[in-house]
Design a protein around this motif. Structure first.
Motif, PDB file in Angstrom:
ATOM      1  N   ALA A   1      10.904   4.271   8.355  1.00  0.00           N
ATOM      2  CA  ALA A   1      11.443   3.193   8.030  1.00  0.00           C
ATOM      3  C   ALA A   1      12.908   3.392   8.265  1.00  0.00           C
ATOM      4  CB  ALA A   1      11.294   2.691   6.440  1.00  0.00           C
TER       5      ALA A   1
ATOM      6  N   LEU B   1       8.074   1.741   3.678  1.00  0.00           N
ATOM      7  CA  LEU B   1       7.289   0.934   4.194  1.00  0.00           C
ATOM      8  C   LEU B   1       6.128   0.579   3.650  1.00  0.00           C
ATOM      9  CD1 LEU B   1       6.958   3.133   7.462  1.00  0.00           C
ATOM     10  CD2 LEU B   1       7.938   1.086   7.396  1.00  0.00           C
ATOM     11  N   SER B   2       5.871   0.933   2.400  1.00  0.00           N
ATOM     12  CA  SER B   2       4.690   0.347   1.630  1.00  0.00           C
ATOM     13  C   SER B   2       4.993  -0.871   0.806  1.00  0.00           C
ATOM     14  CB  SER B   2       4.280   1.391   0.474  1.00  0.00           C
ATOM     15  OG  SER B   2       5.386   1.669  -0.403  1.00  0.00           O
ATOM     16  N   ASP B   3       4.254  -1.681   0.803  1.00  0.00           N
ATOM     17  CA  ASP B   3       4.586  -3.076   0.027  1.00  0.00           C
ATOM     18  C   ASP B   3       4.047  -3.294  -1.209  1.00  0.00           C
ATOM     19  OD1 ASP B   3       5.393  -4.091   2.456  1.00  0.00           O
ATOM     20  OD2 ASP B   3       3.675  -4.504   3.301  1.00  0.00           O
ATOM     21  N   SER B   4       2.938  -2.756  -1.706  1.00  0.00           N
ATOM     22  CA  SER B   4       2.224  -2.946  -2.988  1.00  0.00           C
ATOM     23  C   SER B   4       2.737  -1.922  -4.099  1.00  0.00           C
ATOM     24  CB  SER B   4       0.691  -2.917  -3.074  1.00  0.00           C
ATOM     25  OG  SER B   4       0.190  -1.527  -2.792  1.00  0.00           O
TER      26      SER B   4
ATOM     27  N   LYS C   1       2.943   2.475  -4.046  1.00  0.00           N
ATOM     28  CA  LYS C   1       4.393   3.152  -4.470  1.00  0.00           C
ATOM     29  C   LYS C   1       3.965   4.057  -5.567  1.00  0.00           C
ATOM     30  CE  LYS C   1       7.361  -0.199  -2.655  1.00  0.00           C
ATOM     31  NZ  LYS C   1       8.525  -1.261  -2.880  1.00  0.00           N
TER      32      LYS C   1
END
Length: 151
Positions: free
Chosen positions: A23, A87-90, A94
Motif C-alpha cells: 500500500a 490494504l485490508s478493509d474489514s 485487521k
C-alpha cells in the motif's frame, strides 16, 4: 545454530516482503523502515543497558544474530503488517493481522531466547507483548503521518 536460523529467516522474510502487494510506495516504506530501525535500536539498547531487562549473549558469533533480529527482521515484519493492514478493509481482517503479527513476533522472540541470542531477566510474557504492541502502534502512527504528508 541461532545465526544460520536468523540469516535464513531474514532471507525468507525479505523475499516475502519483496513479493507482497504494498500500500505504501518505496519512499514511504524506506522512511518507515528507517524510523522503525531507529526506534528498535534505541528501545533494545535502553532495555539492555539502562533498565537491565534484556541480556545479550557473550558469544561474538551468536551476537551477530541480534543486530539481524533488531535491525532487519523486526522492521520488515512490521512493514509486512503495515502494508497488509492499510490494504485490508474489514475490522475482522485487521484484527486477524494484528494477532498474527503478535504471534509471529513473540515466536521469533522465543526462538531467539531458545538459541541464547537474547534473554530477559525476570521474564514475563507481558514485557514482549507490551513492546511489540507499542512498536506496532507507533509504526501505524508513523505510516499515517507519512501518508498524510504526501497527499
Amino acid at each position: 545454530m541461532g545465526l544460520p536460523f536468523s540469516i535464513a529467516l531474514t532471507m525468507i522474510i525479505g523475499h516475502f516482503f519483496y513479493y507482497q502487494k504494498k500500500a505504501l510506495n518505496f519512499l514511504q516504506n524506506s522512511i518507515l523502515f528507517m524510523a522503525l530501525t531507529l526506534l528498535t535500536t534505541n528501545l533494545m539498547t535502553i532495555a539492555a543497558m539502562n533498565i537491565n531487562k534484556l541480556k545479550l549473549t557473550d558469544d561474538p558469533y551468536l551476537f551477530l544474530a541480534f543486530p539481524l533480529y533488531r535491525d532487519v527482521i523486526l522492521p520488515i515484519i512490521v512493514l509486512i503488517f503495515v502494508n497488509a493492514f492499510i490494504l485490508s478493509d474489514s475490522l475482522k481482517i485487521k484484527s486477524t493481522l494484528l494477532a498474527a503479527y503478535l504471534f509471529s513476533s513473540l515466536a521469533i522472540d522465543y526462538i531467539h531466547i531458545y538459541f541464547g541470542v537474547i534473554g530477559y531477566t525476570k521474564w514475563q510474557i507481558a514485557f514482549p507483548v507490551l513492546f511489540h504492541s507499542a512498536y506496532i502502534a507507533s509504526s501505524l502512527f508513523i505510516a499515517q503521518i507519512i501518508t498524510k504528508k504526501e497527499q
